[in-house]
Design a protein around this motif. Structure first.
Motif, short mmCIF file in Angstrom:
data_model
loop_
_atom_site.label_atom_id
_atom_site.label_comp_id
_atom_site.label_asym_id
_atom_site.label_seq_id
_atom_site.Cartn_x
_atom_site.Cartn_y
_atom_site.Cartn_z
N PRO A 297 0.81 -1.23 0.00
CA PRO A 297 0.00 0.00 0.00
C PRO A 297 0.84 1.28 0.00
CG PRO A 297 -0.10 -1.09 2.14
CD PRO A 297 0.58 -2.03 1.20
N TYR A 298 2.08 1.19 0.40
CA TYR A 298 2.89 2.39 0.49
C TYR A 298 3.72 2.62 -0.77
CZ TYR A 298 6.05 -1.36 1.95
OH TYR A 298 6.76 -2.53 2.03
N LEU A 299 3.63 1.73 -1.75
CA LEU A 299 4.44 1.89 -2.95
C LEU A 299 3.89 2.97 -3.88
CD1 LEU A 299 5.32 -1.80 -3.88
CD2 LEU A 299 6.76 -0.09 -2.76
N ASP A 300 2.59 3.17 -3.87
CA ASP A 300 2.02 4.17 -4.77
C ASP A 300 0.90 4.90 -4.04
OD1 ASP A 300 1.03 5.68 -6.85
OD2 ASP A 300 1.30 4.09 -8.32
N LYS A 301 1.18 6.14 -3.67
CA LYS A 301 0.20 6.93 -2.92
C LYS A 301 -0.99 7.34 -3.79
CE LYS A 301 2.78 6.82 0.75
NZ LYS A 301 2.38 6.01 1.93
N GLU A 302 -0.82 7.30 -5.12
CA GLU A 302 -1.90 7.73 -6.00
C GLU A 302 -2.99 6.68 -6.15
OE1 GLU A 302 -2.45 10.57 -7.47
OE2 GLU A 302 -0.67 11.50 -6.61
N ASP A 303 -2.70 5.44 -5.76
CA ASP A 303 -3.69 4.36 -5.87
C ASP A 303 -4.71 4.54 -4.77
OD1 ASP A 303 -5.16 2.07 -6.06
OD2 ASP A 303 -3.44 0.76 -6.37
N GLY A 304 -5.91 4.98 -5.15
CA GLY A 304 -6.95 5.26 -4.17
C GLY A 304 -7.72 4.05 -3.71
N CYS A 305 -7.39 2.89 -4.23
CA CYS A 305 -8.15 1.69 -3.90
C CYS A 305 -7.39 0.76 -2.96
CB CYS A 305 -8.49 0.92 -5.17
SG CYS A 305 -9.45 1.84 -6.39
N ILE A 306 -6.07 0.75 -3.06
CA ILE A 306 -5.32 -0.32 -2.43
C ILE A 306 -5.41 -0.28 -0.91
CG2 ILE A 306 -3.14 0.97 -2.40
CD1 ILE A 306 -1.80 -1.75 -3.12
N MET A 307 -5.49 0.91 -0.32
CA MET A 307 -5.52 0.97 1.14
C MET A 307 -6.85 0.43 1.68
SD MET A 307 -3.50 4.50 2.05
CE MET A 307 -3.52 4.11 3.78
N ASP A 308 -7.94 0.81 1.03
CA ASP A 308 -9.24 0.26 1.47
C ASP A 308 -9.27 -1.24 1.31
OD1 ASP A 308 -10.13 2.72 2.16
OD2 ASP A 308 -11.49 2.98 0.47
N PHE A 309 -8.75 -1.72 0.19
CA PHE A 309 -8.70 -3.17 -0.02
C PHE A 309 -7.87 -3.83 1.08
CE2 PHE A 309 -5.81 -6.48 -1.57
CZ PHE A 309 -6.71 -7.52 -1.75
N TRP A 310 -6.76 -3.24 1.41
CA TRP A 310 -5.85 -3.83 2.40
C TRP A 310 -6.53 -3.97 3.75
CZ3 TRP A 310 -1.37 -5.15 -0.01
CH2 TRP A 310 -0.37 -5.75 0.76
N GLU A 311 -7.23 -2.92 4.16
CA GLU A 311 -7.90 -2.95 5.46
C GLU A 311 -9.00 -4.01 5.51
OE1 GLU A 311 -7.39 1.67 6.96
OE2 GLU A 311 -9.22 1.06 5.96
N GLN A 312 -9.76 -4.13 4.42
CA GLN A 312 -10.85 -5.09 4.42
C GLN A 312 -10.34 -6.52 4.28
OE1 GLN A 312 -13.79 -4.05 1.48
NE2 GLN A 312 -13.86 -1.90 2.09
N ALA A 313 -9.32 -6.69 3.47
CA ALA A 313 -8.82 -8.04 3.24
C ALA A 313 -8.11 -8.61 4.46
CB ALA A 313 -7.88 -8.05 2.03
N PHE A 314 -7.30 -7.77 5.13
CA PHE A 314 -6.50 -8.27 6.25
C PHE A 314 -7.10 -7.92 7.61
CE2 PHE A 314 -3.43 -7.96 2.75
CZ PHE A 314 -2.90 -9.24 2.79
N ASN A 315 -8.30 -7.30 7.60
CA ASN A 315 -9.01 -6.98 8.85
C ASN A 315 -8.12 -6.15 9.79
OD1 ASN A 315 -11.23 -6.99 10.53
ND2 ASN A 315 -10.63 -8.88 11.59
N CYS A 316 -7.60 -5.08 9.23
CA CYS A 316 -6.75 -4.17 10.00
C CYS A 316 -7.06 -2.74 9.56
CB CYS A 316 -5.28 -4.51 9.80
SG CYS A 316 -4.72 -4.35 8.07
N PHE A 317 -6.35 -1.76 10.11
CA PHE A 317 -6.56 -0.37 9.70
C PHE A 317 -5.23 0.36 9.74
CE2 PHE A 317 -6.87 -0.26 14.26
CZ PHE A 317 -6.25 0.92 14.64
N PHE A 318 -5.15 1.36 8.87
CA PHE A 318 -3.98 2.21 8.84
C PHE A 318 -4.19 3.40 9.78
CE2 PHE A 318 -3.62 0.05 4.74
CZ PHE A 318 -2.28 -0.30 4.76
N PRO A 319 -3.16 3.86 10.41
CA PRO A 319 -3.31 5.03 11.31
C PRO A 319 -3.84 6.25 10.58
CG PRO A 319 -1.22 3.92 11.69
CD PRO A 319 -1.81 3.30 10.46
N THR A 320 -3.55 6.33 9.29
CA THR A 320 -3.99 7.50 8.52
C THR A 320 -5.40 7.35 7.98
OG1 THR A 320 -3.01 6.53 6.53
CG2 THR A 320 -1.62 8.04 7.84
N SER A 321 -6.04 6.23 8.29
CA SER A 321 -7.38 5.98 7.77
C SER A 321 -8.34 7.01 8.33
CB SER A 321 -7.85 4.58 8.15
OG SER A 321 -9.15 4.36 7.67
#
Length: 819
Positions: A297-321
């Motif tokens: 998720p940190y490789l491309d900040k312009e990808d607006g989808c990957i962080m939401d996918f990451w949180e839902q897939a791995f059942n976690c959250f980013f501090p910046t969420s």
């Protein structure tokens, strides 16, 4: 409502994409570097990805944002540098394409979609579309061929209330009917904002499927409908009414694919086990799986989808969420490859493969335009992209004619209507308990292959739903009509529903579900089950069977006995007993009896042309001679008593002249009848294939039954005359006269032949011949025994009675008896 999930990459030329799933579009071949590091002849391709959330309103909004300056929603207003996309990729639903076209066609922007072609109102509107989806007719025929291959002619159809499904139903129903496939039900699930109403519609559909006798259901939907389908299955699992308990083979169209929302990631995928689906023909792209697994998720900040996918897939959250949730903090180092297939597939699906090819199609078309421009331009440095923008309208032409080999080794090209040249794969879904699944390719539809290779299926590779225990499911209105039966339509029911009637006698059906039974060849007959033809055995009176052997032995035995009697009479020809009642007639009668016994051998054995010509005429003439001899003997006795006075005029008729005349005259008449018979309608060998089941009667056809019965009738007439005359002369006094013996023998003779007629007519084949042979032997033996055995007995065993003195004494006794 802002579009949150966007992905923008600046470039000299921009390819836009409005899709209903968050995917990273890249024109990289090896997936080893970031997309913006790859260049095609130093011209950088950027991308601008929007997620429309399956909503038409957001599709319109995304289309207008593409025409606006970056970060400003002012369509068609060039307040600063504006990079209008040279092409837009859309999908996966066909209605998205139409919504995009409402805005983008005004700017003549090429639109490449990986959804099936919708119904387009005008050819002008269709000129801007290019479809990464083969002609839908190929999928329709593929579904029909799949159903017919497995003989699933009794099916159900379920579809959701979307435009593409209505088109599918409209096109498929005539094809189903023309191909002999009946529909038990056609159920439409109404999707609406009322969740409860949608679920109620789905439950009603499920109940219909549970009550149906169809084991195969064609399900047409779009990619997002898989989520709704999973919800329905989940509801029925709780109520213990899962479709797997009833046993259903689902056939899904290529528009569908596996999708999942976050709350479904722990749900089982058992409902897919054994299902069959169609997908756009695709291959594995080298390096893609490794590339996907390396995404962070940190490789491309312009990808607006990957962080939401990451949180839902791995059942976690980013501090910046923006929304803080309970749970673990996402590190970004979680492994995508550890996710079950029901959450995320690292392999390239057919939809992703279509997007991949769409990007390369646009890139190759732009490259072709650039090469065309450079042939006529000398200034080619940084101004190249400007030249491309000026000539972007030519992209339609170059897209339509583009053809290239992708990195998977497959040729990508479009036909004249802008649809992808290609076919479909047939996929078998195999699920596992850990929420993963496999898509196993078990067949294909290739319209470009030879006719016998257009449809291919590997039945042995298919895994069926568990309830069928790996036995090929049946989906019929009723059980098959097995060999030996034929189908008959039932009134008031669909044409696929029928009853089974057994084949009539002599006909068979050797295949399942035949519409009619067919007649066996003449030399064969139907088995008891009426499912095969069996060669008939030849039926004739043979020397190799007991009946034929017995009759032949009897004929030879009686012939031998007759020959012995004849020899004895000839040896003792000077004795009074032999001389009495015309010695020559006795010899003629014995010879005719000998021949009659021997002529029966003509009736035994395989009939041929010669034996058929000789059988009945020989028998008729010999018997005519024998009976006429009996008649002559009787007439001779009567005349002898009428000429007891000396000088009687009748005396001159006594002796050889009268008896010889009677025999010759009768024989002549019979010979004339036989000659006419043989000259007009002669007997011939024939084969009767119908009278006896399982046998071919080899017989002699009489040719003319009228002539046959004329021969028998004349012999019968002589026999009746002889019987009448002998009966009237039975009391004439004489020592050795034969009136009584002749009367008794002719009575026996007539009884045999009267019995012969009904018996002969009521039997067939070799038994009919045996009846005639037996009648000949019995009647001839009767004449032999009754007429000659008393004399034969006296000659051999009582010779003292065979004297003239004895003749006088017996004559006197007879005269006294008369007084």
């Amino acid at each position: 409502m802002p579009i949150l999930h966007k992905y923008y990459q600046a470039g000299d030329l921009t390819i836009a994409s409005i899709i209903s799933q968050s995917l990273l579009i890249s024109d990289v071949v090896t997936f080893r570097r970031h997309p913006n590091e790859e260049m095609i002849h130093e011209t950088i391709l950027g991308f601008n990805i929007y997620n429309n959330y399956f909503r038409p309103s957001l599709t319109f909004q995304s289309s207008m944002e593409l025409l606006s300056s970056r970060g400003k929603f002012i369509p068609n207003y060039k307040c600063d540098i504006q990079n209008i996309p040279v092409a837009v990729i859309g999908g996966p639903n066909s209605n998205i394409c139409l919504h995009m076209a409402a805005i983008l066609r005004n700017y003549k922007i090429p639109q490449v979609t990986y959804a099936p072609a919708p119904e387009i109102n005008s050819q002008t509107q269709g000129r801007f579309f290019h479809w990464m989806f083969p002609n839908g007719h190929h999928q329709y025929t593929g579904i029909v061929q799949l159903l017919l291959y497995f003989k699933w002619t009794w099916i159900g159809v379920v579809y959701l209330s979307v435009d593409s499904a209505e088109t599918f139903i409209h096109n498929m129903l005539p094809i189903f009917i023309q191909s002999g496939i009946c529909l038990d039900f056609i159920e439409k699930i109404h999707l609406s904002s009322d969740v409860a109403g949608t679920i109620i519609s789905g439950i009603a559909m499920y109940n219909i499927i549970l009550e149906s006798s169809a084991n195969t259901v064609v399900f047409h939907g779009e990619i997002q409908d898989m989520t709704y389908w999973r919800i329905l299955h989940r509801l029925f699992e709780f109520e213990e009414m899962s479709m797997k308990k009833q046993g259903t083979v689902w056939i899904m169209t290529a528009e569908m694919d596996f999708t999942s929302v976050s709350f479904q990631k722990s749900w089982d995928t058992d409902f897919l086990h054994g299902a069959l689906s169609f997908s756009v023909q695709s291959k594995d792209v080298p390096g893609f799986k490794k590339f996907v697994e390396s995404r962070k998720p940190y490789l491309d900040k312009e990808d607006g989808c990957i962080m939401d996918f990451w949180e839902q897939a791995f059942n976690c959250f980013f501090p910046t969420s923006m929304v803080q949730k309970a749970g673990n903090v996402c590190t970004g180092e979680e492994k995508i490859e550890t996710l079950p297939g029901s959450v995320f597939e690292t392999g390239m699906t057919s939809h992703s493969y279509s997007i991949y090819n769409a990007v390369y199609a646009v890139a190759y078309a732009l490259h072709a335009i650039l090469l065309s421009i450079l042939k006529h331009k000398t200034r080619v440095h940084r101004e190249r992209w400007i030249l491309l923008n000026h000539h972007s309208l030519q992209l339609h032409h170059f897209l339509r004619s583009v053809s290239f080999n992708n990195s998977a080794g497959e040729v990508v090209s479009f036909d004249q209507t802008g649809e992808l040249v290609g076919g479909f794969n047939i996929i078998n879904w195999v699920t596992f308990s850990n929420q993963t699944f496999l898509r196993v390719k078990v067949g294909r539809i290739d319209p470009n292959a030879p006719p016998d290779k257009v449809f291919e299926i590997s039945e042995d590779a298919i895994v069926w739903p568990s309830i069928f225990n790996q036995i090929k499911p049946l989906s019929l209105c009723n059980d098959n009509c097995h060999p030996g039966y034929r189908r008959t339509k039932e009134e008031g029911r669909p044409f696929c529903c029928y009853s089974c009637l057994p084949c009539p006698e002599g006909k068979i059906s050797n295949q399942t579900d035949t519409d009619d039974c067919f007649q066996c060849p003449e030399d064969q007959y139907s088995s008891s089950d009426h499912n095969l033809c069996i060669s008939k055995t030849l039926n004739f009176l043979s020397y190799q069977e007991p009946l034929g052997i017995c009759l032949a032995i009897s004929a030879l035995a009686f012939s031998f006995i007759t020959a012995v009697v004849l020899g004895t009479f000839m040896k003792y020809h000077k004795t009074p007993l032999v001389k009495a009642n015309n010695q020559n007639l006795s010899y003629t009668l014995l010879i005719s009896l000998l021949l009659s016994f021997l002529c029966t051998l003509l009736f035994i054995g395989h009939p041929d042309k010669v034996t058929c010509l000789l059988q009945q005429p020989t028998f008729g003439i010999i018997f005519c001679v024998a009976v006429s001899c009996m008649l002559a003997k009787t007439v001779t006795v009567i005349i002898a008593f009428m000429t007891t006075k000396p000088g009687s005029r009748i005396q001159k008729w006594i002796g050889k002249k009268l008896s010889g005349f009677i025999v010759l005259f009768c024989a002549f008449i019979q010979a004339a009848i036989c000659t006419i018979w043989l000259a007009t309608f002669p007997p011939f060998p024939d084969f009767d294939t119908y009278s006896v089941t399982g046998e071919i009667i080899v017989e002699c056809n009489e040719g003319s039954f009228i002539m046959f019965y004329c021969v028998l009738g004349f012999v019968s007439f002589l026999a009746l005359v002889c019987l009448t005359v002998a009966y009237l002369a039975r009391k004439l006094p004489d020592t050795f006269q034969e009136s009584k013996s002749i009367a008794f023998s002719m009575l026996l003779f007539c009884s045999v032949w009267l019995t012969f007629i009904p018996t002969y007519l009521s039997t067939k084949g070799k038994y009919m011949v045996a009846v005639e042979v037996f009648s000949i032997l019995a009647s001839s033996a009767g004449l032999l025994v009754c007429v000659f055995f008393p004399k034969f007995y006296i000659i051999l065993l009582r010779p003292h009675l065979n004297k003239r003195e004895q003749l006088i004494i017996r004559k006197e006794w007879n005269m006294k008896d008369e007084e």
